[in-house]
Design a protein around this motif. Structure first.
Motif, PDB file in Angstrom:
ATOM      1  N   SER A  45       7.722   2.503  -7.434  1.00 43.32           N
ATOM      2  CA  SER A  45       6.797   2.286  -6.313  1.00 43.32           C
ATOM      3  C   SER A  45       7.030   3.313  -5.198  1.00 43.32           C
ATOM      4  O   SER A  45       6.508   3.169  -4.114  1.00 43.32           O
ATOM      5  CB  SER A  45       6.946   0.884  -5.761  1.00 43.32           C
ATOM      6  OG  SER A  45       8.176   0.780  -5.054  1.00 43.32           O
ATOM      7  N   ALA A  46       7.804   4.345  -5.472  1.00 43.79           N
ATOM      8  CA  ALA A  46       8.197   5.290  -4.419  1.00 43.79           C
ATOM      9  C   ALA A  46       7.177   6.397  -4.164  1.00 43.79           C
ATOM     10  O   ALA A  46       7.343   7.174  -3.255  1.00 43.79           O
ATOM     11  CB  ALA A  46       9.543   5.914  -4.761  1.00 43.79           C
ATOM     12  N   HIS A  47       6.140   6.489  -4.939  1.00 43.55           N
ATOM     13  CA  HIS A  47       5.123   7.563  -4.855  1.00 43.55           C
ATOM     14  C   HIS A  47       5.266   8.399  -3.619  1.00 43.55           C
ATOM     15  O   HIS A  47       4.753   8.246  -2.621  1.00 43.55           O
ATOM     16  CB  HIS A  47       3.709   6.991  -4.949  1.00 43.55           C
ATOM     17  CG  HIS A  47       3.483   6.199  -6.188  1.00 43.55           C
ATOM     18  ND1 HIS A  47       3.638   6.742  -7.441  1.00 43.55           N
ATOM     19  CD2 HIS A  47       3.167   4.910  -6.364  1.00 43.55           C
ATOM     20  CE1 HIS A  47       3.387   5.799  -8.333  1.00 43.55           C
ATOM     21  NE2 HIS A  47       3.107   4.684  -7.712  1.00 43.55           N
ATOM     22  N   ARG A  81       0.873  -1.172   0.000  1.00 42.19           N
ATOM     23  CA  ARG A  81       0.000   0.000   0.000  1.00 42.19           C
ATOM     24  C   ARG A  81       0.913   1.226   0.000  1.00 42.19           C
ATOM     25  O   ARG A  81       1.090   1.880   1.021  1.00 42.19           O
ATOM     26  CB  ARG A  81      -0.938  -0.020   1.217  1.00 42.19           C
ATOM     27  CG  ARG A  81      -1.931  -1.185   1.152  1.00 42.19           C
ATOM     28  CD  ARG A  81      -2.792  -1.292   2.385  1.00 42.19           C
ATOM     29  NE  ARG A  81      -1.912  -1.502   3.547  1.00 42.19           N
ATOM     30  CZ  ARG A  81      -2.047  -0.886   4.714  1.00 42.19           C
ATOM     31  NH1 ARG A  81      -3.007  -0.030   4.925  1.00 42.19           N
ATOM     32  NH2 ARG A  81      -1.205  -1.139   5.702  1.00 42.19           N
ATOM     33  N   VAL A  82       1.513   1.477  -1.152  1.00 37.14           N
ATOM     34  CA  VAL A  82       2.523   2.523  -1.282  1.00 37.14           C
ATOM     35  C   VAL A  82       1.961   3.881  -0.873  1.00 37.14           C
ATOM     36  O   VAL A  82       2.628   4.657  -0.181  1.00 37.14           O
ATOM     37  CB  VAL A  82       3.087   2.546  -2.724  1.00 37.14           C
ATOM     38  CG1 VAL A  82       4.035   3.714  -2.916  1.00 37.14           C
ATOM     39  CG2 VAL A  82       3.789   1.227  -3.030  1.00 37.14           C
ATOM     40  N   GLU A  83       0.709   4.158  -1.259  1.00 32.89           N
ATOM     41  CA  GLU A  83       0.093   5.442  -0.909  1.00 32.89           C
ATOM     42  C   GLU A  83      -0.012   5.619   0.601  1.00 32.89           C
ATOM     43  O   GLU A  83      -0.050   6.733   1.111  1.00 32.89           O
ATOM     44  CB  GLU A  83      -1.296   5.580  -1.571  1.00 32.89           C
ATOM     45  CG  GLU A  83      -2.364   4.634  -1.040  1.00 32.89           C
ATOM     46  CD  GLU A  83      -2.212   3.160  -1.461  1.00 32.89           C
ATOM     47  OE1 GLU A  83      -2.884   2.311  -0.855  1.00 32.89           O
ATOM     48  OE2 GLU A  83      -1.418   2.864  -2.370  1.00 32.89           O
ATOM     49  N   ALA A  84      -0.036   4.507   1.342  1.00 41.31           N
ATOM     50  CA  ALA A  84      -0.088   4.554   2.808  1.00 41.31           C
ATOM     51  C   ALA A  84       1.300   4.359   3.422  1.00 41.31           C
ATOM     52  O   ALA A  84       1.444   4.208   4.638  1.00 41.31           O
ATOM     53  CB  ALA A  84      -1.045   3.479   3.333  1.00 41.31           C
ATOM     54  N   THR A  89       9.275   1.820   4.711  1.00 44.46           N
ATOM     55  CA  THR A  89      10.182   2.475   3.771  1.00 44.46           C
ATOM     56  C   THR A  89      10.322   1.592   2.534  1.00 44.46           C
ATOM     57  O   THR A  89      10.014   0.397   2.584  1.00 44.46           O
ATOM     58  CB  THR A  89      11.575   2.733   4.386  1.00 44.46           C
ATOM     59  OG1 THR A  89      12.155   1.477   4.758  1.00 44.46           O
ATOM     60  CG2 THR A  89      11.494   3.646   5.595  1.00 44.46           C
ATOM     61  N   ARG A  90      10.820   2.187   1.445  1.00 45.98           N
ATOM     62  CA  ARG A  90      10.925   1.491   0.165  1.00 45.98           C
ATOM     63  C   ARG A  90      12.019   0.432   0.137  1.00 45.98           C
ATOM     64  O   ARG A  90      12.047  -0.434  -0.726  1.00 45.98           O
ATOM     65  CB  ARG A  90      11.168   2.527  -0.942  1.00 45.98           C
ATOM     66  CG  ARG A  90      10.948   2.013  -2.339  1.00 45.98           C
ATOM     67  CD  ARG A  90      11.105   3.109  -3.369  1.00 45.98           C
ATOM     68  NE  ARG A  90      12.464   3.579  -3.521  1.00 45.98           N
ATOM     69  CZ  ARG A  90      13.426   2.924  -4.177  1.00 45.98           C
ATOM     70  NH1 ARG A  90      13.171   1.768  -4.720  1.00 45.98           N
ATOM     71  NH2 ARG A  90      14.625   3.431  -4.283  1.00 45.98           N
TER      72      ARG A  90
END
Length: 138
Positions: A136-138, A33-36, A102-103
């Protein structure tokens, strides 16, 4: 399987006291859930008993770190609810997952096994990096 095939499947390998631990890790965008701010990886572990005795996995110790320097230590019995017994030449495979805020990050640790006489010995889990693709870092 040939060593070349195993190496291509399992990028990270450590052998300790005649026990080899192989790790393959994959980023899971559909589970993240990248946005989160949540990134998720799945890792496949293969444990190979190259000793001349039967051994049993008793405990695990993980050190999970993220890109912000946060470290989470996880200790527990067995792996995914099991304490597998491995006769000479046998392998045990399991799959588990890790979520970070974190990414990228990293994992490493060790397993504790018992010898046939009940005494304990530790086996290294190789260090491996958890890294999500840049998109995927948005």
């Amino acid at each position: 399987m040939t060593d070349t095939v195993l190496h291509s499947l399992f990028q990270h390998v450590a052998t300790t006291h005649g026990v080899t631990v192989r790790v393959a890790v994959s980023f899971m965008p559909e589970q993240s859930r990248v946005e989160a701010g949540r990134w998720f990886w799945v890792y496949h572990i293969r444990i190979e008993n190259e000793r001349e005795e039967t051994i049993q996995l008793r405990t695990r110790h993980w050190r999970i770190s993220d890109a912000d320097g946060m470290v989470n230590v996880v200790d527990g019995e067995g792996v995914v609810g099991e304490t597998p017994v491995l006769a000479p030449g046998q392998t045990h495979d399991y799959v588990s997952g890790c979520e970070l805020s974190t990414r990228h990050g990293a994992m490493e640790g060790h397993y504790a096994f018992t010898h046939a006489d009940g005494s304990l010995f530790e086996v290294a889990i190789p260090h491996f990096v958890l890294e999500a693709p840049a998109e995927s870092a948005h």
